[in-house]
Write an enzyme that holds these catalytic residues in place. Structure first.
Site, mmCIF file in Angstrom:
data_model
loop_
_atom_site.group_PDB
_atom_site.id
_atom_site.type_symbol
_atom_site.label_atom_id
_atom_site.label_comp_id
_atom_site.label_asym_id
_atom_site.label_seq_id
_atom_site.Cartn_x
_atom_site.Cartn_y
_atom_site.Cartn_z
ATOM 1 N N HIS A 18 48.687 60.643 40.664
ATOM 2 C CA HIS A 18 50.033 60.753 40.112
ATOM 3 C C HIS A 18 51.090 61.116 41.087
ATOM 4 O O HIS A 18 51.481 62.252 41.238
ATOM 5 C CB HIS A 18 49.943 61.901 38.768
ATOM 6 C CG HIS A 18 48.983 61.326 37.740
ATOM 7 N ND1 HIS A 18 49.754 60.647 36.621
ATOM 8 C CD2 HIS A 18 47.764 61.453 37.528
ATOM 9 C CE1 HIS A 18 48.699 60.600 35.856
ATOM 10 N NE2 HIS A 18 47.454 60.804 36.334
ATOM 11 N N CYS A 67 47.350 55.644 36.980
ATOM 12 C CA CYS A 67 46.380 56.200 36.289
ATOM 13 C C CYS A 67 45.789 55.133 35.108
ATOM 14 O O CYS A 67 45.328 54.155 35.415
ATOM 15 C CB CYS A 67 46.527 57.486 35.716
ATOM 16 S SG CYS A 67 45.202 58.603 35.071
ATOM 17 N N GLU A 92 54.089 60.877 40.527
ATOM 18 C CA GLU A 92 55.289 61.250 39.744
ATOM 19 C C GLU A 92 55.301 62.693 39.546
ATOM 20 O O GLU A 92 56.087 63.458 39.218
ATOM 21 C CB GLU A 92 55.554 60.391 38.550
ATOM 22 C CG GLU A 92 54.603 60.793 37.214
ATOM 23 C CD GLU A 92 53.219 60.400 37.361
ATOM 24 O OE1 GLU A 92 52.726 60.011 38.444
ATOM 25 O OE2 GLU A 92 52.350 60.481 36.501
#
Lengths: 715, 234, 57
Positions: free
Chosen positions: B203, B86, B205
């Site tokens: 994302h 990002c 994560e």
């Protein structure tokens, strides 16, 4: 400020106030800061319980969630600035409520934004709606706090005055709370964060203490501009200062700026403060004393620091690239003294500013009885047509357009966020626990009967938390009303407080604080009485959190509670009969409590595959939402008259799905609590079949549900 | 244990989540402060999501001048694995460690949504252990995620197979409906020619813990950890 | 919104720099370098230096 209020100031000071002192009094004694019209009523609310660590009167309420952890939460209004400048009005609302949470020593972990607008068929309402949503996202997304909920409703009564409420939830260790007090003579006042400018002089306090009339755009300079980046640095710096134990006290600067922060912290500690205005870092030159004292420039916090720890405090601020300046010290004389250019420019008792504002028992007069409701059985449209009208009504339809503009997953704790859930569920890192949070209000019910409207709001909030399996703990609120100087509005307010009190007592969910927003009217036309409830609940094990959507096929579907023909103030009456009339559904607080108990116990025992609150739109909408979100079909046969079964909004009901092996235990549990549980059908199949009424495919229901708001916004 | 550095700039938001994901998958996260050029001997670096320095001038424009970026540039030149997520992707583009740029979403609105992405190249630390063509469910959340590049750069990116991920439908087909931000060629992430620097808007994560939702990010971050171990072993 | 006749829109940033330099040419040179390396991203933006004004400091 009225003549009597001015005379009270003269009496306290023993002399005429100078211009600076008068400015300080006029912001602190404004309706927004002093609660002068509401105080007598607010005192009747239940505020105590073993779970309450900090009740009303502080920056935010605090409840104990066990294991030494505490949840800090508060709701506030930013309607007035948002009506003038929607993006910045909403953005700075988010910033303000987040600072309220930090100032208690908590890390903000969730935001919710309850919103009310006029119909989206109107261009100005679309502008306000788009601006407010973008402002909430623009600010919230930049500070790393997930926005996980907040209900949205549309009604003509909110056209001139949109209602923009913001709620923040934070997490702290119960023994690490930071007092908002200026204790300890000789300690230093450190102003952290943004510089002070002329923006928002008397902003919130002035704007929110009078009605907006035509030409309100001239008030634009009173709306502050938000800087979320500085807010993020403030969050991190403050949390580091708290963790290192470097703070004696902490308070944010919001409405009434430095005057409020300094006088409130001093008044709470029974001390005074001596402020050197020349030490306040300014954004522009030439600010007068009263401007520095009342500026509502955003992203500022006041820390009370011992001289020995000042060096460490300044180092932390420097590491985060944050301004920090010593602007004064704590003194023992109980006075707020301000100096500029070597001269004393104001000396006023801190308690007088913060606590001894005026208090009014304003006259009350009941509003006229609402018009009688139409008999819905005279209806000519088919049940199927009515279903699509209700499902596609902006109040019911998917708010995806809104919640996709909010970061709902940052911080890695969102078990259930926006969309398709009754309450957001945020797990508490490592502990296995989670908090469930919901915000609720029902404008139509309140418009017809403010007592019932408020009680329903509490009941629905409690139910929304309980369907996830959580135990409702406590509430915060934002009470949005018209002009309190009108006896009808004040009556609505008093009735709402009575409804809040009764419901909160019944559910043992005390009020830990909140905000009153008056003067939401223009041209004599007020918003509906809109008490918005923010409920926090506790889940012992986040893996036991129950979803709202049907998770799979082959589950038994139950409707809990009793259904009566109750259409007053319903979504069906609004969109099909085109009226807001009659009386809202009855609310039996004992029955509601029994339902809440069933939901929590069933979740704890792992008996529910899903549970969804049955409220606005009736059972038809509840069942359809559970199908759309789960992408699962259903076949149900609702008992009794189909119109009532599908669209009545009888209170204290929920739609639950149960695995076949658990049905006996579940039915037994419901019976034990005296909660009627009707086994109405099974999940599965291609569509949503209401046997005896009509059937639709999940796809066509989804299309209506998902496209209604984007279509309206397309103009 | 594999040490993965996660940079914290002022305004980073997903740095804690990236560290948590690495820990969850068995790696050792190391917090790297933007003022330090020393990378503390980490095996890989993640530039996380957020709004570094507020992103007021342009996303990633200021962060690239941070001392830590000098360290990361040297680390990348030496072949060290660098992942930008990002805002981290935006910073890598601004730093010219990756080609192209990221501009406002075509909708002009921030978008937070679960999307599907298709793995397009095995040549990156995130994809070395993932079969090309695999479809993964991961969230996006950004206001400026529309990948753009000059016609020549785009041709070079496609020709040299620098596309690491594309937005796609759940069945893996690429179409505009599945493209959440209007990115050229539905590009969700790219790598450099050497294959040690990779950036993506989604994302990973936020998609490793089954308690929170789909886990499409897990194979990518596991691949990163395994790639680091393989490098250390060779 | 009721505004007719708008055919095209361009949005940009206006940035004012005060530079200390020996002469105008040197100042313009630093401005150009700053514009290229920091203030604009050539992939998506272009820049123009509008005018300069000596302050005589």
């Amino acid at each position: 400020m009225t003549d009597e209020e001015y005379q009270a100031v003269v009496g306290t000071l023993g002399r005429e106030p100078n211009r600076t002192e008068l400015a300080m009094y006029s912001v602190m004694w404004s309706e927004h800061c002093s609660y002068k019209s509401s105080k007598v009523h607010l005192r009747t609310l239940p505020t105590e319980g073993p779970q309450v660590l900090v009740g009303p009167g502080d920056d935010a309420g605090v409840v104990d969630i066990g294991d030494g952890m505490a949840v800090v939460f508060k709701m506030e209004s930013h309607s007035h600035p948002s009506a003038i400048e929607p993006y910045q009005g909403a953005a700075t609302g988010v910033g303000g409520i987040v600072r309220d949470i930090i100032s208690m020593g908590a890390r903000p972990i969730a935001l919710l934004d309850p919103l009310r607008f006029g119909p989206l068929t109107d261009e100005r309402n679309r502008w306000l709606f788009g601006g407010v949503v973008a402002g909430i996202g623009g600010y919230g997304n930049c500070i790393g706090v997930p926005t996980v909920g907040g209900e949205i409703a549309f009604a003509e009564a909110h056209s001139a005055n949109p209602t923009v409420n913001v709620m923040c939830v934070g997490l702290a260790s119960a023994d690490g709370l930071v007092p908002s007090r200026a204790d300890g003579e000789g300690n230093l006042l450190v102003l952290m964060g943004a510089t002070t400018g002329r923006d928002g002089i008397g902003g919130v306090s002035v704007l929110a203490s009078a009605t907006l009339e035509e030409g309100g755009e001239d008030n634009r300079p009173s709306v502050q501009i938000g800087d979320p980046f500085t807010e993020k640095l403030l969050i991190e710096a403050c949390l580091e200062l708290i963790e290192k134990g470097l703070l004696v006290g902490l308070q944010d600067l919001g409405g009434a700026g430095l005057t409020c922060a300094s006088s409130e912290t001093a008044a709470r500690a029974g001390t005074g403060v001596d402020i050197d205005l020349d030490a306040v870092p300014l954004r522009e030159e030439g600010l007068e004393a009263f401007e520095i004292l009342t500026s509502e420039s955003q992203e500022r916090m006041l820390a009370i620091v011992s001289p020995e720890q000042l060096g460490d405090v300044l180092n932390v601020c420097r590491e985060w690239g944050l301004h920090a300046a010593v602007i004064g010290s704590v003194v023992g004389d109980g006075m707020v003294t301000a100096r500029k250019d070597g001269e004393v420019v104001a000396v006023v008792p801190a308690k007088s500013l913060a606590d001894e504002g005026p208090e009014y028992e304003r006259p009350l007069s009941p509003m006229p009885a609402p018009p009688a409701a139409t008999d819905p059985s005279t209806l000519t449209v088919s049940l199927r047509e009515a279903f699509f009208e209700v499902l596609g009504a902006p109040n019911i339809a998917s708010k995806r357009w809104v919640f996709e503009q909010y970061d709902s997953i940052v911080q890695g704790g969102t078990v259930a966020g926006s969309g398709g859930t009754d309450a957001a569920v945020i797990r508490i890192g490592g502990s296995g626990r989670a908090v469930a949070v919901s915000s609720d209000g029902n404008g139509r019910y309140g418009a017809l009967d403010p007592y019932l409207g408020a009680a329903h709001a509490v009941a629905e909030a409690a139910r929304n938390v309980a369907v996830t399996g959580a135990r409702p703990l406590a509430i915060t609120n934002c009470l949005n009303f018209g002009n309190p100087e009108r006896p009808e509005v004040m009556w609505q307010f008093a009735e709402s407080i009575r409804g809040l009190s009764d419901a909160c007592r019944a559910f043992d969910t005390p009020v830990t604080g909140g905000n009153v927003s008056f003067y939401n009217e223009s041209g004599g036309s007020a918003i509906w009485p809109t008490p918005v409830i923010g409920m926090v609940g506790l889940l012992e094990d986040h893996r036991r959190a129950v979803p709202a959507s049907f998770p799979q096929e082959g589950l038994a579907v139950y409707l809990l509670g009793e259904t009566q023909p109750e259409f007053g103030g319903s979504e069906f009456a609004d969109v099909v009969l085109e009226e807001v009339a009659g009386t809202p559904p009855a609310l039996d607080l004992a029955k509601e409590s029994a339902l809440l108990a069933v939901l929590q116990e069933a979740a704890g025992a792992g008996l529910m595959a899903s549970a969804h609150d049955c409220s606005s739109g009736g059972a038809a909408v509840t069942i359809t939402e559970a199908c759309i979100a789960g992408d699962v079909g259903v076949t149900v046969e609702l008992p009794g008259d189909q119109l009532t079964a599908l669209f009545s909004e009888s209170a204290s009901r929920a739609v639950v799905s149960v695995a076949s092996g658990d049905t006996m235990a579940f039915e037994e549990l419901c019976q034990r609590h005296g909660v009627p549980a009707a086994h109405i059908g099974e999940t599965g199949g291609f569509g949503i079949a209401f046997v005896g009424a009509f059937g639709v495919t999940t796809a066509e229901a989804r299309t209506t549900y998902e496209t209604a708001i984007p279509n309206l916004l397309a103009g | 244990m594999t040490k993965v550095g996660v940079v914290t700039f002022p305004g980073s938001l997903d740095d804690g989540d990236a560290r948590e994901a690495i820990r969850f998958l068995g790696g050792e996260p190391v917090r790297l402060w933007h003022k330090d050029a020393d990378l503390q001997d980490v095996d890989a670096v993640i530039l996380p999501g957020g709004f570094s320095f507020g992103d007021y001038l342009r996303t990633g424009a200021i962060a690239r001048f941070s001392p830590v970026m000098q360290g990361i540039r040297r680390f990348a030149e030496a072949g060290g694995p660098v992942v930008g997520i990002c805002n981290g992707f935006q910073i890598l583009c601004e730093s010219h460690l990756l080609p192209g740029a990221l501009i406002r979403n075509r909708s002009l609105r921030f978008v937070c949504r679960w999307v599907d992405i298709r793995v397009e190249s095995p040549v990156s630390p995130l994809t070395a252990g993932v079969k090309t063509g695999t479809v993964l469910r991961v969230p996006v959340k950004h206001g400026e995620g529309q990948f753009v590049a000059s016609v020549e750069d785009l041709a070079r990116i496609e020709g040299a197979e620098l596309v690491a991920f594309r937005y796609c439908a759940p069945d893996g087909s690429v179409d505009e409906v599945a493209n959440p931000n209007g990115s050229a060629g539905s590009i969700a992430g790219i790598r450099n020619e050497r294959g040690n620097v990779v950036g993506l808007m989604p994302h990973p994560e936020h998609a490793v813990d089954p308690d929170l939702g789909p886990v499409g990010g897990e194979p990518l971050l596991v691949s990163l950890l395994e790639h680091c171990m393989a490098r250390a072993g060779s | 919104m009721g505004f007719a006749g708008v055919e095209d829109v361009r949005v940009g940033k206006h940035i004012e720099l005060t530079i200390e330099a020996d002469d105008e040419a040197a100042a313009l040179d630093s401005v150009r370098r700053i514009a290229e390396q920091v203030l604009s991203n050539p992939v998506i933006e272009e820049y123009r230096i509008l005018e300069s004004e000596a302050t005589g400091r």
